[in-house]
Design a protein around this motif. Structure first.
Motif, PDB file in Angstrom:
ATOM      1  N   TRP A 212       0.857  -1.193   0.000  1.00  0.00           N
ATOM      2  CA  TRP A 212       0.000   0.000   0.000  1.00  0.00           C
ATOM      3  C   TRP A 212       0.894   1.243   0.000  1.00  0.00           C
ATOM      4  O   TRP A 212       2.001   1.203   0.546  1.00  0.00           O
ATOM      5  N   PRO A 213       0.456   2.335  -0.592  1.00  0.00           N
ATOM      6  CA  PRO A 213       1.303   3.536  -0.623  1.00  0.00           C
ATOM      7  C   PRO A 213       1.460   4.173   0.760  1.00  0.00           C
ATOM      8  O   PRO A 213       0.481   4.314   1.495  1.00  0.00           O
ATOM      9  N   ALA A 214       2.680   4.565   1.093  1.00  0.00           N
ATOM     10  CA  ALA A 214       2.919   5.310   2.332  1.00  0.00           C
ATOM     11  C   ALA A 214       2.537   6.768   2.149  1.00  0.00           C
ATOM     12  O   ALA A 214       2.092   7.437   3.082  1.00  0.00           O
ATOM     13  N   SER A 215       2.723   7.278   0.936  1.00  0.00           N
ATOM     14  CA  SER A 215       2.307   8.625   0.548  1.00  0.00           C
ATOM     15  C   SER A 215       1.448   8.508  -0.697  1.00  0.00           C
ATOM     16  O   SER A 215       1.512   7.507  -1.420  1.00  0.00           O
ATOM     17  N   THR A 216       0.652   9.526  -0.965  1.00  0.00           N
ATOM     18  CA  THR A 216      -0.265   9.473  -2.095  1.00  0.00           C
ATOM     19  C   THR A 216       0.492   9.363  -3.417  1.00  0.00           C
ATOM     20  O   THR A 216       1.469  10.073  -3.645  1.00  0.00           O
ATOM     21  N   ILE A 217       0.024   8.457  -4.268  1.00  0.00           N
ATOM     22  CA  ILE A 217       0.640   8.226  -5.568  1.00  0.00           C
ATOM     23  C   ILE A 217      -0.111   9.014  -6.643  1.00  0.00           C
ATOM     24  O   ILE A 217      -1.351   9.060  -6.646  1.00  0.00           O
ATOM     25  N   GLU A 218       0.629   9.597  -7.560  1.00  0.00           N
ATOM     26  CA  GLU A 218       0.025  10.293  -8.688  1.00  0.00           C
ATOM     27  C   GLU A 218      -0.828   9.304  -9.491  1.00  0.00           C
ATOM     28  O   GLU A 218      -0.370   8.234  -9.859  1.00  0.00           O
ATOM     29  N   SER A 219      -2.088   9.674  -9.755  1.00  0.00           N
ATOM     30  CA  SER A 219      -3.016   8.771 -10.433  1.00  0.00           C
ATOM     31  C   SER A 219      -4.131   9.582 -11.073  1.00  0.00           C
ATOM     32  O   SER A 219      -4.171  10.809 -10.973  1.00  0.00           O
ATOM     33  N   ALA A 220      -5.066   8.882 -11.709  1.00  0.00           N
ATOM     34  CA  ALA A 220      -6.213   9.559 -12.304  1.00  0.00           C
ATOM     35  C   ALA A 220      -7.022  10.285 -11.232  1.00  0.00           C
ATOM     36  O   ALA A 220      -7.530  11.391 -11.448  1.00  0.00           O
ATOM     37  N   ALA A 221      -7.142   9.667 -10.051  1.00  0.00           N
ATOM     38  CA  ALA A 221      -7.898  10.285  -8.961  1.00  0.00           C
ATOM     39  C   ALA A 221      -7.236  11.570  -8.483  1.00  0.00           C
ATOM     40  O   ALA A 221      -7.903  12.585  -8.252  1.00  0.00           O
ATOM     41  N   THR A 222      -5.916  11.556  -8.337  1.00  0.00           N
ATOM     42  CA  THR A 222      -5.228  12.760  -7.865  1.00  0.00           C
ATOM     43  C   THR A 222      -5.209  13.838  -8.944  1.00  0.00           C
ATOM     44  O   THR A 222      -5.208  15.027  -8.634  1.00  0.00           O
ATOM     45  N   ASP A 235       2.318  16.861  -2.506  1.00  0.00           N
ATOM     46  CA  ASP A 235       2.197  15.695  -1.637  1.00  0.00           C
ATOM     47  C   ASP A 235       2.139  14.382  -2.415  1.00  0.00           C
ATOM     48  O   ASP A 235       1.832  13.329  -1.854  1.00  0.00           O
ATOM     49  N   LEU A 236       2.466  14.442  -3.710  1.00  0.00           N
ATOM     50  CA  LEU A 236       2.367  13.242  -4.537  1.00  0.00           C
ATOM     51  C   LEU A 236       3.729  12.622  -4.828  1.00  0.00           C
ATOM     52  O   LEU A 236       4.718  13.324  -5.015  1.00  0.00           O
ATOM     53  N   ILE A 291       0.818   9.414   4.497  1.00  0.00           N
ATOM     54  CA  ILE A 291      -0.588   9.221   4.846  1.00  0.00           C
ATOM     55  C   ILE A 291      -0.811   7.977   5.699  1.00  0.00           C
ATOM     56  O   ILE A 291      -1.900   7.759   6.211  1.00  0.00           O
ATOM     57  N   MET A 292       0.229   7.172   5.860  1.00  0.00           N
ATOM     58  CA  MET A 292       0.148   5.977   6.680  1.00  0.00           C
ATOM     59  C   MET A 292       0.801   6.218   8.043  1.00  0.00           C
ATOM     60  O   MET A 292       1.721   7.035   8.159  1.00  0.00           O
ATOM     61  N   PRO A 293       0.366   5.515   9.084  1.00  0.00           N
ATOM     62  CA  PRO A 293       1.006   5.656  10.396  1.00  0.00           C
ATOM     63  C   PRO A 293       2.481   5.265  10.331  1.00  0.00           C
ATOM     64  O   PRO A 293       2.893   4.488   9.470  1.00  0.00           O
ATOM     65  N   ALA A 294       3.264   5.799  11.245  1.00  0.00           N
ATOM     66  CA  ALA A 294       4.692   5.473  11.282  1.00  0.00           C
ATOM     67  C   ALA A 294       4.917   4.020  11.687  1.00  0.00           C
ATOM     68  O   ALA A 294       5.886   3.393  11.285  1.00  0.00           O
ATOM     69  N   LYS A 295       4.004   3.481  12.480  1.00  0.00           N
ATOM     70  CA  LYS A 295       4.144   2.098  12.953  1.00  0.00           C
ATOM     71  C   LYS A 295       2.774   1.439  12.946  1.00  0.00           C
ATOM     72  O   LYS A 295       1.792   2.032  13.368  1.00  0.00           O
ATOM     73  N   PHE A 296       2.728   0.201  12.458  1.00  0.00           N
ATOM     74  CA  PHE A 296       1.467  -0.522  12.376  1.00  0.00           C
ATOM     75  C   PHE A 296       1.369  -1.559  13.499  1.00  0.00           C
ATOM     76  O   PHE A 296       2.390  -2.086  13.953  1.00  0.00           O
ATOM     77  N   PRO A 297       0.144  -1.867  13.932  1.00  0.00           N
ATOM     78  CA  PRO A 297      -0.017  -2.893  14.968  1.00  0.00           C
ATOM     79  C   PRO A 297       0.292  -4.271  14.417  1.00  0.00           C
ATOM     80  O   PRO A 297       0.073  -4.546  13.245  1.00  0.00           O
TER      81      PRO A 297
END
Length: 320
Positions: A212-222, A235-236, A291-297
């Motif tokens: 999964w992306p850690a930061s937003t990826i350039e795409s059609a949505a963005t 931020d892309l 956009i993702m937490p620094a550490k996951f459970p």
């Protein structure tokens, strides 16, 4: 001459999927490009098209790969249709002789609150996200078996953590004993469950991994968002960061990645020694917001070794 490895990329027409396919081809894979939208690539002008536009299809991606000296073919597929999924998998093996790598990048997206998510949109996401993945994996497994259970599956789905549900509950809903329903998180549950099956069945050369992306990826949505807020491009990150992570996962030892739910940035940092991600910024010199937490459970808990009698519904059904 038979290629060294064959990859099927579901959702390969634009953005992240296109980049994954192109990089797999550059890595020496023969790539079957699968998606719903097709076109006449010979008439596409200018070429290559904007990779995040509707003009980018599996056919234009095939042309890009072939003109760069790579090996690719296409198959149209709507992942809501099981028969079309079966055809896509079978066509991959018919054209290239085998299947070594499956990347499931197909996805339907709608980020909003429950009250603003129509049931029709919810059902679409369930069909495309977890159901499409489940069907694709089931139909690919017999071909991995023919390979002596050697292969890789990479799923575009998120690590499981609470903030992922915020503002996009319908998108995130998971079909498991904890929450009920189906969705993106359900795809991650499949990754964990199938990985356990591989271990239990001693299929040590198979691995399924989620990224999964850690930061937003350039795409059609963005690109759509950019029309209302041009500043969001700072931020892309380029889709290359995502495909680089997937290539690294495919080349990592199976035991290292089997059942792993990770982000592109974290995997590249921890397993590939990447510390400078500036080359992936869409705007040079910018530092895209994570956009993702620094550490996951962790999902592991202390369990007793004795599971008791394992139930197998197929055997129960046979007795009935």
């Amino acid at each position: 001459m038979s290629p060294q490895r064959v990859a099927l990329v579901m959702g390969a027409s634009r953005g992240i999927g296109r980049q994954i396919a192109i990089d797999l081809a550059q890595d020496g894979h023969a790539v079957m490009l699968a998606a719903k939208t097709t076109s006449d690539a010979s008439k596409t002008s200018p070429f290559p098209p904007d990779p995040n536009s509707p003009q980018s299809t599996i056919n234009t991606v095939e042309r890009e790969i072939r003109e760069a000296g790579g090996c690719a073919a296409t198959v149209a597929v709507d992942v809501r249709d099981v028969a079309q999924i079966q055809h896509a998998v079978d066509e991959t093996v018919r054209v290239f002789g085998k299947l070594d790598v499956l990347v499931y990048n197909s996805g339907a997206i709608w980020w909003s609150s429950v009250e603003k998510t129509p049931l029709k949109r919810f059902r679409l996401m369930q069909q495309v996200n977890p159901e499409g993945l489940y069907a694709t994996v089931q139909m690919a497994l017999p071909h991995f078996e023919k390979n002596g259970w050697r292969g890789r599956i990479v799923v575009v789905s998120p690590p499981i953590y609470s903030r992922f549900f915020r503002g996009k509950t319908a998108y995130a809903m998971a079909k498991n004993r904890l929450t009920g329903g189906t969705g993106k998180v359900g795809m991650s549950v499949l990754v964990k469950g199938l990985a356990m099956d591989f271990v239990r069945q001693n299929r040590t050369e198979m691995a399924i991994t989620s990224v999964w992306p850690a930061s937003t990826i350039e795409s059609a949505a963005t690109e759509h968002n950019r029309a209302s807020d041009p500043s969001c491009r700072k931020d892309l990150r380029k889709a290359k960061v995502f495909s680089d992570a997937i290539l690294a996962m495919i080349h990592a030892p199976p035991a290292t990645v089997n059942g792993v739910l990770d982000t592109d940035e974290d995997f590249l940092r921890e397993h590939c020694g990447v510390s400078d991600f500036s080359e992936y910024s869409v705007i040079p010199g910018s530092t895209p917001r994570r956009i993702m937490p620094a550490k996951f459970p962790t999902l592991e808990v202390a369990e007793q070794n004795d599971e008791g009698q394992r139930m197998d519904s197929t055997k129960v059904k046979a007795k009935i």
